[in-house]
Design a protein around this motif. Structure first.
Motif, PDB file in Angstrom:
ATOM      1  N   ARG A  17      59.882 -37.402 -19.487  1.00  0.00           N
ATOM      2  CA  ARG A  17      59.378 -36.824 -18.232  1.00  0.00           C
ATOM      3  C   ARG A  17      58.893 -37.928 -17.301  1.00  0.00           C
ATOM      4  NH1 ARG A  17      56.465 -33.365 -21.522  1.00  0.00           N
ATOM      5  NH2 ARG A  17      54.482 -33.974 -20.555  1.00  0.00           N
ATOM      6  N   ARG A  18      58.196 -38.911 -17.868  1.00  0.00           N
ATOM      7  CA  ARG A  18      57.696 -40.013 -17.035  1.00  0.00           C
ATOM      8  C   ARG A  18      58.837 -40.831 -16.447  1.00  0.00           C
ATOM      9  NH1 ARG A  18      52.635 -42.279 -20.779  1.00  0.00           N
ATOM     10  NH2 ARG A  18      51.086 -40.759 -20.035  1.00  0.00           N
ATOM     11  N   LEU A  19      59.875 -41.075 -17.236  1.00  0.00           N
ATOM     12  CA  LEU A  19      61.030 -41.837 -16.761  1.00  0.00           C
ATOM     13  C   LEU A  19      61.705 -41.119 -15.591  1.00  0.00           C
ATOM     14  CD1 LEU A  19      63.140 -44.155 -17.143  1.00  0.00           C
ATOM     15  CD2 LEU A  19      64.336 -42.621 -18.722  1.00  0.00           C
ATOM     16  N   ILE A  20      61.981 -39.825 -15.788  1.00  0.00           N
ATOM     17  CA  ILE A  20      62.652 -39.043 -14.739  1.00  0.00           C
ATOM     18  C   ILE A  20      61.738 -38.903 -13.520  1.00  0.00           C
ATOM     19  CG2 ILE A  20      63.653 -36.809 -14.161  1.00  0.00           C
ATOM     20  CD1 ILE A  20      64.432 -36.495 -17.104  1.00  0.00           C
ATOM     21  N   HIS A  21      60.461 -38.629 -13.778  1.00  0.00           N
ATOM     22  CA  HIS A  21      59.490 -38.467 -12.704  1.00  0.00           C
ATOM     23  C   HIS A  21      59.468 -39.711 -11.810  1.00  0.00           C
ATOM     24  CE1 HIS A  21      55.560 -38.274 -10.718  1.00  0.00           C
ATOM     25  NE2 HIS A  21      55.512 -36.976 -11.006  1.00  0.00           N
TER      26      HIS A  21
END
Length: 241
Positions: A17-21
């Motif tokens: 989620r952090r990567l995509i965010h």
């Protein structure tokens, strides 16, 4: 004022989620997140995102079950982002209504490209554009006419039906089953080889180099997609099946 498109990220892995965010925020998207199916359904209803990035391996429910639910409850564009790389899983997700499928691990540039294509598809659909040009081929879905370099291209009814189905969803993979159900609706038994032969004939009529197709792209073992002008060709297979 610039409209920021809203993306719902559904994944139980925080680092994903952090990567995509981070990638989406750098490109000025508004972000909503969910770490399980329950939260995803709540966010879908509350936030009405333009695009959903859906992982299939959720802790409380199989993500495949959410695909038809999301498509029934909203007009969002749904891209599956999953570690499941088996062909049958991809076909199942697309047949259930997913608009695209990206396999983990993925490159964030490719993810962003898929999101851009999905947004263009939404604008095309919402704006009612019924004429599409790819390279020197123009498809007019109202006039049911196809031209190449300004010259009329004669297509059989079945050839046109396949091309029109792809043209209604440019950049989106359409599975073999979806195409055959529309083109051969009364056949009790669909044979994918019929479709492959028909696509080869279409490519002979439309492609400048049929053995290296740039317009009708093959998703190996899954189906076909019509490339959009300005998009880099993504052809997983060197075989123009």
């Amino acid at each position: 004022m610039k409209v920021r498109h809203k993306v719902l990220i559904v994944d139980d892995e925080l680092h994903i989620r952090r990567l995509i965010h981070a990638a989406l925020v750098r490109n000025d998207y508004a972000i909503v997140e969910a770490e399980n199916a329950r939260e995803a359904v709540e966010q879908l209803r509350a936030e009405r995102p333009d695009i959903v990035l859906l992982d299939l391996g959720l802790p409380d429910r199989d993500g495949l079950e959410l695909v038809p639910l999301f498509k029934q409850q909203s007009d969002t564009t749904l891209i599956v982002v999953s570690a499941r790389d088996a062909i049958d899983q991809k076909v199942a997700a697309l047949d259930l209504g997913a608009d695209d499928y990206l396999t983990k691990p993925f490159d964030t540039d490719e993810l962003l490209a898929r999101v851009r294509v999905a947004l263009r598809n939404r604008l095309t659909r919402d704006g009612g554009t019924l004429t599409l040009t790819v390279d020197d081929v123009t498809i007019d879905l109202v006039a049911r006419a196809v031209t190449k370099a300004g010259r009329d291209v004669h297509l059989t009814p079945k050839e046109y039906a396949v091309l029109a189905q792809l043209a209604r969803h440019p950049g989106r993979v359409i599975t073999h089953n979806q195409i055959m159900a529309e083109v051969w609706p009364h056949e009790h038994e669909h044979h994918v080889e019929y479709l492959r032969v028909l696509v080869r004939t279409l490519r002979q009529k439309l492609e400048t180099e049929p053995q290296q197709p740039r317009i009708i792209c093959n998703e190996l073992g899954i189906g076909y997609r019509l490339r959009q002008s300005g998009d880099a060709q993504a052809e997983p297979s060197t075989q123009p099946g």
